[in-house]
Scaffold this active site. Sequence first.
Site, PDB file in Angstrom:
ATOM      1  CB  CYS A  12      -0.870  -0.013   1.256  1.00 39.93           C
ATOM      2  SG  CYS A  12       0.139  -0.008   2.732  1.00 39.93           S
ATOM      3  CG  HIS A  76       3.328  -1.472  11.903  1.00 42.29           C
ATOM      4  ND1 HIS A  76       2.253  -1.728  11.114  1.00 42.29           N
ATOM      5  CD2 HIS A  76       4.080  -2.596  11.894  1.00 42.29           C
ATOM      6  CE1 HIS A  76       2.373  -2.953  10.636  1.00 42.29           C
ATOM      7  NE2 HIS A  76       3.468  -3.498  11.085  1.00 42.29           N
ATOM      8  CG  HIS A 126      -0.790  -5.050  14.693  1.00 41.08           C
ATOM      9  ND1 HIS A 126      -0.261  -3.843  14.295  1.00 41.08           N
ATOM     10  CD2 HIS A 126      -0.675  -5.887  13.638  1.00 41.08           C
ATOM     11  CE1 HIS A 126       0.140  -3.944  13.039  1.00 41.08           C
ATOM     12  NE2 HIS A 126      -0.095  -5.182  12.619  1.00 41.08           N
ATOM     13  CD  GLU A 128      -2.361   0.634  12.726  1.00 41.15           C
ATOM     14  OE1 GLU A 128      -2.176  -0.121  11.762  1.00 41.15           O
ATOM     15  OE2 GLU A 128      -3.412   1.278  12.889  1.00 41.15           O
ATOM     16  CB  CYS A 194      -5.974   2.359   5.854  1.00 39.14           C
ATOM     17  SG  CYS A 194      -5.229   2.715   4.297  1.00 39.14           S
ATOM     18  CB  SER A 222       1.093  -9.721   7.125  1.00 37.18           C
ATOM     19  OG  SER A 222       0.077  -8.986   6.504  1.00 37.18           O
ATOM     20  CG  ASN A 224      -2.493  -6.343   5.425  1.00 35.44           C
ATOM     21  OD1 ASN A 224      -2.635  -6.670   4.260  1.00 35.44           O
ATOM     22  ND2 ASN A 224      -1.299  -6.075   5.932  1.00 35.44           N
TER      23      ASN A 224
END
Length: 283
Positions: A12, A76, A126, A128, A194, A222, A224
């Site tokens: 991304c 992140h 996580h 983030e 996002c 990951s 996502n």
Amino acid sequence: MEIRLAKTAGFCFGVKRAVDTVYEQAEQARGPIYTYGPIVHNEQVVRELEEKGVRVLEGKEALESLGEGTVIIRAHGVGKDVYELLERQNISYVDATCPFVKKIHRIVERESARGREILIAGNPVHPEVEGIRGWCQGPVTVLESLEEARKFTSSFQKTYCLVAQTTFNYNKFKDLVEIISEKGYDILVLNTICSATEERQTEAKRIASEVDAMIVIGGRSSSNTQKLFEICKKECANTYYIQKLVDLDIKTASSIRSVGITAGASTPNKIIEEVQFYVRNEF
Ligand code: F3S
């Protein structure tokens, strides 16, 4: 064999920006270059960067003992305490936090300073979410599941601000907001998911519902990519989760006439192309 490659597959904007930053820094390096945690959840990228002399630092202890070099903060993001530590130690750093994550930092910092308790829809372990947590001035609650949202109660009259980890599943967020809103608290809801994630998820779902087999490429850790896999698996039982081409073990039944391919935000184009090339030529 028909191949449907998702347009939104791969890096991304934020991850591309962070990875490019590390490559640029490695090129111009006058001292050691470090990333605070792996720059992306992708072993291949991390290994390639290691070959260029970029090392990964894990945890604040590693920063405390650092004498020289430049530290790159990944997409992140990190909590305020990490910036304070870098400045205290006089360590030079380059901030590659994704602007969308930075925006969440600013929201929670502002709203917690105004007295709102922060609720984060996301995975509590996580990085983030840990980073977002690190910008809150008061108590924080992380809600990962609808069950946790149902059980959530306010012990006394309070005001809240609910944000989401950027990669949180959009539909789950909507359900979570509905559950929390029914409780009648004074709550400011900000959808901070996002759009890159949302678009990738929507496209993956559509493709998975139209093909005989679906390949999801991305690192095991990951979040996502894991979510993409979950979404695709619901639409297409024949969904495969791979990190790189060698992991691919599709049962080549003659009934497979179409294959869909998507990839998580931390998957380099090179790997996506390799998989696409293989499927096109070997089936
Ligand atoms: Fe940023 Fe969205 Fe990617 S928040 S890191 S552009 S998934």
